[in-house]
Write a protein that holds these residues in place. Sequence first.
Motif, PDB file in Angstrom:
ATOM      1  N   LEU A 355       5.926  -3.694  -6.363  1.00  0.00           N
ATOM      2  CA  LEU A 355       6.143  -2.291  -6.718  1.00  0.00           C
ATOM      3  C   LEU A 355       7.004  -2.198  -7.962  1.00  0.00           C
ATOM      4  O   LEU A 355       7.866  -3.054  -8.211  1.00  0.00           O
ATOM      5  N   TYR A 356       6.773  -1.157  -8.752  1.00  0.00           N
ATOM      6  CA  TYR A 356       7.615  -0.892  -9.918  1.00  0.00           C
ATOM      7  C   TYR A 356       8.071   0.561  -9.841  1.00  0.00           C
ATOM      8  O   TYR A 356       7.279   1.470  -9.604  1.00  0.00           O
ATOM      9  N   TYR A 357       9.373   0.794 -10.055  1.00  0.00           N
ATOM     10  CA  TYR A 357       9.931   2.137  -9.989  1.00  0.00           C
ATOM     11  C   TYR A 357      10.766   2.405 -11.246  1.00  0.00           C
ATOM     12  O   TYR A 357      11.229   1.483 -11.924  1.00  0.00           O
ATOM     13  N   ILE A 385       3.040   6.197   5.168  1.00  0.00           N
ATOM     14  CA  ILE A 385       2.300   5.046   5.670  1.00  0.00           C
ATOM     15  C   ILE A 385       0.807   5.318   5.752  1.00  0.00           C
ATOM     16  O   ILE A 385      -0.008   4.395   5.707  1.00  0.00           O
ATOM     17  N   GLY A 386       0.409   6.588   5.832  1.00  0.00           N
ATOM     18  CA  GLY A 386      -1.008   6.924   5.835  1.00  0.00           C
ATOM     19  C   GLY A 386      -1.673   6.642   4.503  1.00  0.00           C
ATOM     20  O   GLY A 386      -2.905   6.595   4.417  1.00  0.00           O
ATOM     21  N   LEU A 387      -0.870   6.456   3.435  1.00  0.00           N
ATOM     22  CA  LEU A 387      -1.394   6.164   2.102  1.00  0.00           C
ATOM     23  C   LEU A 387      -1.061   4.730   1.692  1.00  0.00           C
ATOM     24  O   LEU A 387      -0.827   4.436   0.519  1.00  0.00           O
ATOM     25  N   TRP A 388      -0.998   3.835   2.665  1.00  0.00           N
ATOM     26  CA  TRP A 388      -0.618   2.451   2.398  1.00  0.00           C
ATOM     27  C   TRP A 388      -1.489   1.791   1.336  1.00  0.00           C
ATOM     28  O   TRP A 388      -1.020   0.972   0.551  1.00  0.00           O
ATOM     29  N   ASN A 389      -2.783   2.141   1.322  1.00  0.00           N
ATOM     30  CA  ASN A 389      -3.697   1.521   0.355  1.00  0.00           C
ATOM     31  C   ASN A 389      -3.593   2.153  -1.030  1.00  0.00           C
ATOM     32  O   ASN A 389      -4.287   1.736  -1.957  1.00  0.00           O
ATOM     33  N   LYS A 390      -2.723   3.176  -1.191  1.00  0.00           N
ATOM     34  CA  LYS A 390      -2.464   3.785  -2.496  1.00  0.00           C
ATOM     35  C   LYS A 390      -0.983   3.706  -2.832  1.00  0.00           C
ATOM     36  O   LYS A 390      -0.440   4.554  -3.527  1.00  0.00           O
ATOM     37  N   ARG A 391      -0.314   2.673  -2.333  1.00  0.00           N
ATOM     38  CA  ARG A 391       1.141   2.587  -2.468  1.00  0.00           C
ATOM     39  C   ARG A 391       1.603   2.315  -3.894  1.00  0.00           C
ATOM     40  O   ARG A 391       2.791   2.407  -4.187  1.00  0.00           O
ATOM     41  N   GLY A 392       0.680   1.985  -4.773  1.00  0.00           N
ATOM     42  CA  GLY A 392       1.036   1.812  -6.175  1.00  0.00           C
ATOM     43  C   GLY A 392       1.103   3.126  -6.930  1.00  0.00           C
ATOM     44  O   GLY A 392       1.492   3.151  -8.100  1.00  0.00           O
ATOM     45  N   GLU A 393       0.742   4.247  -6.257  1.00  0.00           N
ATOM     46  CA  GLU A 393       0.746   5.557  -6.899  1.00  0.00           C
ATOM     47  C   GLU A 393       1.999   6.339  -6.496  1.00  0.00           C
ATOM     48  O   GLU A 393       2.367   6.349  -5.319  1.00  0.00           O
ATOM     49  N   PRO A 394       2.661   7.004  -7.437  1.00  0.00           N
ATOM     50  CA  PRO A 394       3.919   7.702  -7.125  1.00  0.00           C
ATOM     51  C   PRO A 394       3.776   8.807  -6.081  1.00  0.00           C
ATOM     52  O   PRO A 394       4.711   9.070  -5.331  1.00  0.00           O
ATOM     53  N   ASP A 395       2.607   9.445  -5.993  1.00  0.00           N
ATOM     54  CA  ASP A 395       2.430  10.525  -5.020  1.00  0.00           C
ATOM     55  C   ASP A 395       2.390  10.025  -3.578  1.00  0.00           C
ATOM     56  O   ASP A 395       2.433  10.830  -2.643  1.00  0.00           O
ATOM     57  N   SER A 396       2.291   8.709  -3.406  1.00  0.00           N
ATOM     58  CA  SER A 396       2.285   8.145  -2.052  1.00  0.00           C
ATOM     59  C   SER A 396       3.692   7.929  -1.514  1.00  0.00           C
ATOM     60  O   SER A 396       3.856   7.502  -0.364  1.00  0.00           O
ATOM     61  N   TRP A 397       4.698   8.224  -2.335  1.00  0.00           N
ATOM     62  CA  TRP A 397       6.090   7.987  -1.966  1.00  0.00           C
ATOM     63  C   TRP A 397       6.893   9.281  -2.052  1.00  0.00           C
ATOM     64  O   TRP A 397       6.519  10.216  -2.747  1.00  0.00           O
ATOM     65  N   CYS A 398       8.004   9.313  -1.330  1.00  0.00           N
ATOM     66  CA  CYS A 398       8.946  10.421  -1.446  1.00  0.00           C
ATOM     67  C   CYS A 398      10.366   9.869  -1.383  1.00  0.00           C
ATOM     68  O   CYS A 398      10.585   8.731  -0.942  1.00  0.00           O
ATOM     69  N   THR A 399      11.318  10.637  -1.842  1.00  0.00           N
ATOM     70  CA  THR A 399      12.727  10.272  -1.709  1.00  0.00           C
ATOM     71  C   THR A 399      13.344  11.151  -0.634  1.00  0.00           C
ATOM     72  O   THR A 399      13.161  12.367  -0.635  1.00  0.00           O
ATOM     73  N   ASP A 400      14.076  10.510   0.274  1.00  0.00           N
ATOM     74  CA  ASP A 400      14.684  11.247   1.383  1.00  0.00           C
ATOM     75  C   ASP A 400      15.845  10.431   1.940  1.00  0.00           C
ATOM     76  O   ASP A 400      16.075   9.296   1.518  1.00  0.00           O
ATOM     77  N   THR A 401      16.559  10.996   2.903  1.00  0.00           N
ATOM     78  CA  THR A 401      17.673  10.305   3.536  1.00  0.00           C
ATOM     79  C   THR A 401      17.194   8.972   4.101  1.00  0.00           C
ATOM     80  O   THR A 401      16.168   8.928   4.792  1.00  0.00           O
ATOM     81  N   PRO A 402      17.884   7.870   3.814  1.00  0.00           N
ATOM     82  CA  PRO A 402      17.424   6.559   4.275  1.00  0.00           C
ATOM     83  C   PRO A 402      17.221   6.506   5.786  1.00  0.00           C
ATOM     84  O   PRO A 402      18.043   7.002   6.561  1.00  0.00           O
TER      85      PRO A 402
END
Length: 412
Positions: A355-357, A385-402
């Motif tokens: 991953l790259y951020y 986790i429902g977008l595991w196969n698109k985890r290289g795309e930023p829309d598959s991630w969010c920032t939230d309380t750890p």
Amino acid sequence: MIRKHACRSAATALTALALWNCSGDSRAESPLDTIQIGETAKVALNLDYSETPLLDSLVLDCFGPDTLHFVNSAENNSFNLDVFPSENWTFKAKLYANGALMQEGDVTTAIDAGATVNLKIPMHALVGFVYVKIPIGFGNPAGIKKGEMILTSKDETFTYPMIFDSDSVSFTSDELKLNREYQITIAMQDESGKPIFSLNDKFTLDENTPIPSFQIESLRSKIALAIELAKEVNVHVSLKLPATKRVPAKNDIVVSEFFVWTNAKDSSQYNFVELYNGSTDTLILDKCSLGKTSNASGAAEIATLELPPNEVLVVGDHETADIAGFYMHTEKMPAFGKSSGSLVLQCNGNILDSLYYGKADTLHNAPLPVGSSSATAPKSLQLNIGLWNKRGEPDSWCTDTPTPGVISACGN
């Protein structure tokens, strides 16, 4: 050090769920303050219950000097009511789940100005339902294409289709009659119709002991109304998947959350990387490491560990961590960049996830977002986790309380 805690939120068990029964009582206490006859009494309804899959809503109808109607969802657990004192107030409650009326109950009482009243509405179950969820692993390696669930009771037979959802399949019944024994049959096949999984079992769908309560608490006339609901009946059905122990391959295990933005002023924060086994096999994590590049030098080595299907491993630089899932402490966590950087998971010399951020550059046109090191509101990066196969795309991630050890479905 590796620790395992029994509690975790990722849905991995095969469970059939059915609904419910209740009982209650009522009592009245002496007035605590004075309210003039005719004034409204402000009543707050607070709902406190164990969340049940497919719970839709709780409906409360109030009949007295006014006729009031309120609907509560699982996400909103409070009501506020203004009611007049009366000799005859009737409260009727209905619980809906899976689109059906599951429970109902009512109570009639007098509400005096200035009185303190505590009530409970005895609920009784009308129907139940069955909900089965089966993990099938990332990418459906078993090749499941179709399936059905058949419920048989006395001279009635009901058939329900299989529904796909990311790394699992589910079956949901319509409303079912209570106090009956049911025969359950589940069959799943591949594209050619070859059987892959099958299950035959029996269970009884009936009422159970009440535990959660729904409270109405008065702000002025001290009225409290409790709707006592029963704990759901859990019918556990075992279905052994053909799992083996093996080394991981690409798309078996993924980085599902990471936090590398610790604030030195907050001693509770620590760097961690969360890994999720999305396969249907137990993965032997040997000669695995977490690093900033494909060069294993300077990477954090993962101790030899067997990670079961749908389980989570958190690797962190804190000596101990009270989390769900497995936890492994490492003293050699790489110094990942805070404004930008890469995270590489590799085992036996093979890169399994990368991953790259941070900041875009010539190699990374759409990097993942970055977290926050705020001492008051730290933010980790979490994969839907429902977008595991698109985890290289930023829309598959969010920032939230750890939430180390807890699988996210952010964005849903």
